[in-house]
Design an enzyme around this catalytic site. Structure first.
Site, PDB file in Angstrom:
ATOM      1  N   SER A  44       0.875  -1.175   0.000  1.00 25.62           N
ATOM      2  CA  SER A  44       0.000   0.000   0.000  1.00 25.62           C
ATOM      3  C   SER A  44       0.911   1.224   0.000  1.00 25.62           C
ATOM      4  O   SER A  44       1.385   1.662   1.039  1.00 25.62           O
ATOM      5  CB  SER A  44      -0.913   0.001   1.225  1.00 25.62           C
ATOM      6  OG  SER A  44      -0.171   0.001   2.414  1.00 25.62           O
ATOM      7  N   HIS A 157      -3.095  -6.014   2.865  1.00 20.25           N
ATOM      8  CA  HIS A 157      -2.090  -6.974   3.312  1.00 20.25           C
ATOM      9  C   HIS A 157      -2.646  -8.384   3.460  1.00 20.25           C
ATOM     10  O   HIS A 157      -1.919  -9.310   3.815  1.00 20.25           O
ATOM     11  CB  HIS A 157      -1.493  -6.537   4.656  1.00 20.25           C
ATOM     12  CG  HIS A 157      -0.528  -5.404   4.528  1.00 20.25           C
ATOM     13  ND1 HIS A 157       0.113  -4.841   5.610  1.00 20.25           N
ATOM     14  CD2 HIS A 157      -0.092  -4.728   3.442  1.00 20.25           C
ATOM     15  CE1 HIS A 157       0.899  -3.860   5.190  1.00 20.25           C
ATOM     16  NE2 HIS A 157       0.786  -3.770   3.885  1.00 20.25           N
ATOM     17  N   GLU A 166      -3.743  -3.006   9.662  1.00 18.22           N
ATOM     18  CA  GLU A 166      -2.906  -3.607  10.694  1.00 18.22           C
ATOM     19  C   GLU A 166      -3.523  -3.406  12.079  1.00 18.22           C
ATOM     20  O   GLU A 166      -3.882  -2.287  12.452  1.00 18.22           O
ATOM     21  CB  GLU A 166      -1.501  -2.989  10.710  1.00 18.22           C
ATOM     22  CG  GLU A 166      -0.675  -3.217   9.462  1.00 18.22           C
ATOM     23  CD  GLU A 166       0.690  -2.549   9.560  1.00 18.22           C
ATOM     24  OE1 GLU A 166       1.216  -2.429  10.682  1.00 18.22           O
ATOM     25  OE2 GLU A 166       1.218  -2.135   8.515  1.00 18.22           O
ATOM     26  N   GLU A 207       3.154  -9.401   6.307  1.00 20.57           N
ATOM     27  CA  GLU A 207       3.993  -8.911   7.389  1.00 20.57           C
ATOM     28  C   GLU A 207       4.024  -9.850   8.591  1.00 20.57           C
ATOM     29  O   GLU A 207       4.499  -9.485   9.667  1.00 20.57           O
ATOM     30  CB  GLU A 207       3.537  -7.508   7.802  1.00 20.57           C
ATOM     31  CG  GLU A 207       3.710  -6.517   6.651  1.00 20.57           C
ATOM     32  CD  GLU A 207       3.360  -5.091   7.023  1.00 20.57           C
ATOM     33  OE1 GLU A 207       2.935  -4.851   8.169  1.00 20.57           O
ATOM     34  OE2 GLU A 207       3.523  -4.207   6.166  1.00 20.57           O
ATOM     35  N   ASP A 244      -3.194   0.575  12.107  1.00 23.65           N
ATOM     36  CA  ASP A 244      -2.858   1.230  10.838  1.00 23.65           C
ATOM     37  C   ASP A 244      -4.059   1.023   9.944  1.00 23.65           C
ATOM     38  O   ASP A 244      -4.281  -0.073   9.432  1.00 23.65           O
ATOM     39  CB  ASP A 244      -1.599   0.623  10.215  1.00 23.65           C
ATOM     40  CG  ASP A 244      -1.299   1.207   8.833  1.00 23.65           C
ATOM     41  OD1 ASP A 244      -2.000   2.160   8.422  1.00 23.65           O
ATOM     42  OD2 ASP A 244      -0.377   0.700   8.164  1.00 23.65           O
ATOM     43  N   GLU A 288      -2.753   5.113  12.853  1.00 24.14           N
ATOM     44  CA  GLU A 288      -1.994   5.534  11.667  1.00 24.14           C
ATOM     45  C   GLU A 288      -2.918   5.631  10.463  1.00 24.14           C
ATOM     46  O   GLU A 288      -3.786   4.770  10.271  1.00 24.14           O
ATOM     47  CB  GLU A 288      -0.887   4.512  11.401  1.00 24.14           C
ATOM     48  CG  GLU A 288      -0.042   4.784  10.166  1.00 24.14           C
ATOM     49  CD  GLU A 288       0.944   3.658   9.892  1.00 24.14           C
ATOM     50  OE1 GLU A 288       1.285   3.443   8.704  1.00 24.14           O
ATOM     51  OE2 GLU A 288       1.376   2.986  10.854  1.00 24.14           O
ATOM     52  N   ASP A 315       1.419   8.509   7.548  1.00 20.66           N
ATOM     53  CA  ASP A 315       2.282   7.759   6.639  1.00 20.66           C
ATOM     54  C   ASP A 315       2.064   8.259   5.222  1.00 20.66           C
ATOM     55  O   ASP A 315       2.851   9.041   4.699  1.00 20.66           O
ATOM     56  CB  ASP A 315       1.988   6.267   6.755  1.00 20.66           C
ATOM     57  CG  ASP A 315       2.779   5.417   5.756  1.00 20.66           C
ATOM     58  OD1 ASP A 315       3.768   5.923   5.184  1.00 20.66           O
ATOM     59  OD2 ASP A 315       2.409   4.243   5.543  1.00 20.66           O
ATOM     60  N   LYS A 340       9.811   5.929   6.488  1.00 20.60           N
ATOM     61  CA  LYS A 340      10.187   4.834   5.601  1.00 20.60           C
ATOM     62  C   LYS A 340      11.269   5.336   4.650  1.00 20.60           C
ATOM     63  O   LYS A 340      11.028   6.240   3.851  1.00 20.60           O
ATOM     64  CB  LYS A 340       8.974   4.334   4.806  1.00 20.60           C
ATOM     65  CG  LYS A 340       7.890   3.687   5.651  1.00 20.60           C
ATOM     66  CD  LYS A 340       6.671   3.361   4.803  1.00 20.60           C
ATOM     67  CE  LYS A 340       5.622   2.598   5.589  1.00 20.60           C
ATOM     68  NZ  LYS A 340       4.371   2.407   4.804  1.00 20.60           N
ATOM     69  N   HIS A 368       9.278  -0.596   8.509  1.00 18.38           N
ATOM     70  CA  HIS A 368       9.585  -1.510   7.408  1.00 18.38           C
ATOM     71  C   HIS A 368       8.612  -1.271   6.256  1.00 18.38           C
ATOM     72  O   HIS A 368       7.798  -0.350   6.293  1.00 18.38           O
ATOM     73  CB  HIS A 368       9.460  -2.957   7.906  1.00 18.38           C
ATOM     74  CG  HIS A 368       8.046  -3.315   8.315  1.00 18.38           C
ATOM     75  ND1 HIS A 368       7.576  -4.597   8.382  1.00 18.38           N
ATOM     76  CD2 HIS A 368       6.987  -2.542   8.681  1.00 18.38           C
ATOM     77  CE1 HIS A 368       6.317  -4.608   8.767  1.00 18.38           C
ATOM     78  NE2 HIS A 368       5.935  -3.367   8.955  1.00 18.38           N
ATOM     79  N   LYS A 391       8.171  -0.088  13.749  1.00 18.48           N
ATOM     80  CA  LYS A 391       7.232  -1.049  13.164  1.00 18.48           C
ATOM     81  C   LYS A 391       8.021  -1.942  12.220  1.00 18.48           C
ATOM     82  O   LYS A 391       8.604  -1.457  11.259  1.00 18.48           O
ATOM     83  CB  LYS A 391       6.156  -0.320  12.341  1.00 18.48           C
ATOM     84  CG  LYS A 391       4.965   0.168  13.086  1.00 18.48           C
ATOM     85  CD  LYS A 391       3.990   0.857  12.143  1.00 18.48           C
ATOM     86  CE  LYS A 391       3.472  -0.083  11.059  1.00 18.48           C
ATOM     87  NZ  LYS A 391       2.423   0.556  10.226  1.00 18.48           N
TER      88      LYS A 391
END
Length: 432
Positions: A44, A157, A166, A207, A244, A288, A315, A340, A368, A391
C-alpha cells in the site's frame, strides 16, 4: 587516496519477502571494508512517494524486474561517487539527488539511489569499526524503541474481510526491549491458539500477522484483547493497541467504503465517530493513516478531536517528505510521522525529516515495508535517531524477526548505555 574512499560499487537484482525483485548494492572502500544494503518495497504505497523504478518488461517477473535500476547504479551512479569519501554521507547523498535531478527521483529510481546511500553508511561504519547505530549518531546513552507489533492483518495486506490494514500490540509497559518482545511473542502465540479454537485460519499475511476472516473489524480487537489476557498480561497497563487503518486504500468520492467488512460508506463525521467508539472501548494509543493521503480537512478534524489523547501517525499523507511534513506542522495535522527510507530515497533526507519532526514535537516511528529483505538497517537507525518506536511486522517470517533480533543484540551490547523507550512517546497523551 584515503582508506575511506569508495573503490567499487556493485549492484544486483535479488528477491524480497514476497518473491518480487528488488535491488541490493555493495560498496567497497579502498581499505577493503564493505557495506551492503537491500531495498524494501511497499504494497500500500502513497501516491506522493519517491519513484520505485521497475523495468515494465512483462516477460520478466511480470514486469517487476529492476535491471534498469541496477544498470543505473553501474553506469550512472558509480562513476559519480567512486573516489569520494564514504564518511561524507551528506555530500554523497546530495550528489545522488543532483545526479537524478527530479523531485521524485524518477530518473535513476529511488530504489537505486537508496541502495547506494545505505550501503555507503554501512561501509563507512565498518571502516570506522563502529556499530551502525553508533556511527550514525554517537551518544552517551541510547533509546531502544518500543515495538508496534502487527499481529492481525487486513486491508491490502490480506485476502480477508477486514478493512483496517494492521492491528498491532504495543508492549509499552515492559521494562526492557527483550521483555517487550517476549510479551508480544507470547500474545502472538496465544492469538494463534484462540484462532484455532474458533476454527479460524492461522495462515499469515505479508507482514507475518494472522489473516483470518472475522465478523467485523471490532472482532479483531476483541480477539487481541482476549489473547493479551490469556497470555497473562493486562491490556492498558502492560500491552496497548495500535491501528494502521491505511484509509487511502478504501477512499473514493469523499467517502470511506468499508467494502471488505460491512459494506458501509462513511463520511468524515462518521469516521470520527467510528474512531471515537474504538478509542473509548479499547486501550488504543496510536492510529496511523486514519484518513486518506490528500484528505487534509478530515485529518485536521481528527487531530482536533484526538490529537491530545492518542498518537495520530501520518504515513501516506507525509511520506517521509519534509515539505509535506512542514505543511502538516503549519496546519496542525497529526502529531506523529511514520518514517520509511524508500519513500524519500536517501539516508540524509530521512534523518532531516526525523529531526524536523522531533524539533516540532511530532513523535516518530521507524518502519519496514510489506516487501522486506533480511537487511536490518532500520533497527540501527531507530536507535541512532532516538525514534523511540519501530514497526517491523509480526513475530513470524524471518525478514521481520531479523530486525527484532538485531535490536535484542543492540540492547545487550549497550548494557547500561541503553534504555527502553516504553511509554515515553505516549506519556504526553492523556489516553496513555
Amino acid at each position: 587516496m584515503s582508506t575511506t574512499a569508495i573503490a567499487e560499487v556493485k549492484a544486483r537484482e535479488i528477491l524480497d519477502s514476497r518473491g518480487n525483485p528488488t535491488i541490493s548494492t555493495k560498496i567497497t572502500l579502498q581499505s577493503g571494508a564493505e557495506g551492503t544494503s537491500s531495498v524494501p518495497s511497499g504494497a500500500s504505497t502513497g501516491a506522493h512517494e519517491a519513484l520505485e523504478l521497475r523495468d515494465g518488461n512483462a516477460t520478466r517477473y511480470l514486469g517487476r524486474g529492476v535491471l534498469k535500476a541496477v544498470s543505473n547504479v553501474h553506469e550512472l551512479i558509480a562513476p559519480a561517487i567512486v573516489g569520494h569519501d564514504a564518511c561524507q554521507q551528506e555530500d554523497i547523498d546530495t550528489r545522488l539527488i543532483e545526479l537524478d535531478g527530479t523531485p521524485t527521483k524518477s530518473n535513476l529510481g529511488a530504489n537505486a539511489i537508496l541502495s547506494v546511500s545505505l550501503a555507503v553508511a554501512q561501509a563507512a561504519s565498518r571502516e570506522m569499526r563502529k556499530p551502525l547505530y553508533a556511527y550514525l549518531s554517537q551518544q552517551d546513552t541510547y533509546l531502544l524503541p518500543t515495538p508496534m507489533v502487527n499481529i492481525l492483518n487486513g486491508g491490502s495486506h490480506a485476502d480477508n474481510n477486514m478493512d483496517i490494514q494492521e492491528f498491532m500490540v504495543v508492549p509499552a509497559g515492559a521494562a526492557t526491549f527483550a521483555d517487550a518482545i517476549r510479551a508480544a511473542a507470547e500474545v502472538f502465540h496465544h492469538l494463534k491458539k484462540n484462532l484455532k479454537t474458533r476454527g479460524l485460519n492461522t495462515a499469515v499475511g505479508d507482514e507475518g500477522g494472522f489473516a483470518p476472516n472475522l465478523g467485523s473489524n471490532e472482532e479483531a480487537l476483541e480477539l487481541i484483547m482476549e489473547s493479551i489476557q490469556s497470555a497473562g498480561y493486562k491490556p492498558g497497563k502492560d500491552i496497548f493497541l495500535a491501528l494502521d487503518v491505511a484509509a487511502s486504500e478504501f477512499y473514493a468520492e469523499q467517502r470511506y467504503f468499508f467494502k471488505k467488512s460491512d459494506g458501509s460508506k462513511k463520511d468524515t463525521a462518521e469516521m470520527i465517530a467510528f474512531y471515537r467508539h474504538l478509542v473509548e472501548s479499547y486501550p488504543i494509543v496510536s492510529i496511523e493513516d486514519g484518513f486518506a493521503e490528500d484528505d487534509w480537512h478530515s485529518w485536521k478534524t481528527m487531530t482536533d478531536s484526538f490529537g491530545t489523547k492518542i498518537q495520530l501517525v501520518g504515513d501516506d499523507i507525509f511520506v517521509t517528505n519534509r515539505d509535506r511534513l512542514q505543511r502538516g506542522i503549519e496546519e496542525g495535522i497529526g502529531n506523529s510521522i511514520l518514517i520509511k527510507l524508500n519513500q524519500i530515497g536517501t539516508l540524509t533526507e530521512t534523518i532531516q525529516t526525523v529531526q524536523m519532526a522531533q524539533k516540532n514535537g511530532y513523535t516518530t516511528v521507524i518502519s519496514h515495508r510489506s516487501g522486506e529483505t533480511e537487511d536490518t538497517f532500520i533497527a540501527d537507525l531507530s536507535v541512532a535517531l532516538r525514534a523511540a518506536q519501530i514497526k517491523t511486522g509480526s513475530l513470524s517470517r524471518s525478514e521481520r524477526v531479523a530486525k527484532y533480533n538485531r535490536l535484542l543484540e543492540i540492547e545487550e551490547d549497550l548494557g547500561s548505555q541503553g534504555r527502553f523507550a516504553g511509554m515515553t512517546m505516549y506519556a504526553a497523551f492523556s489516553a496513555g
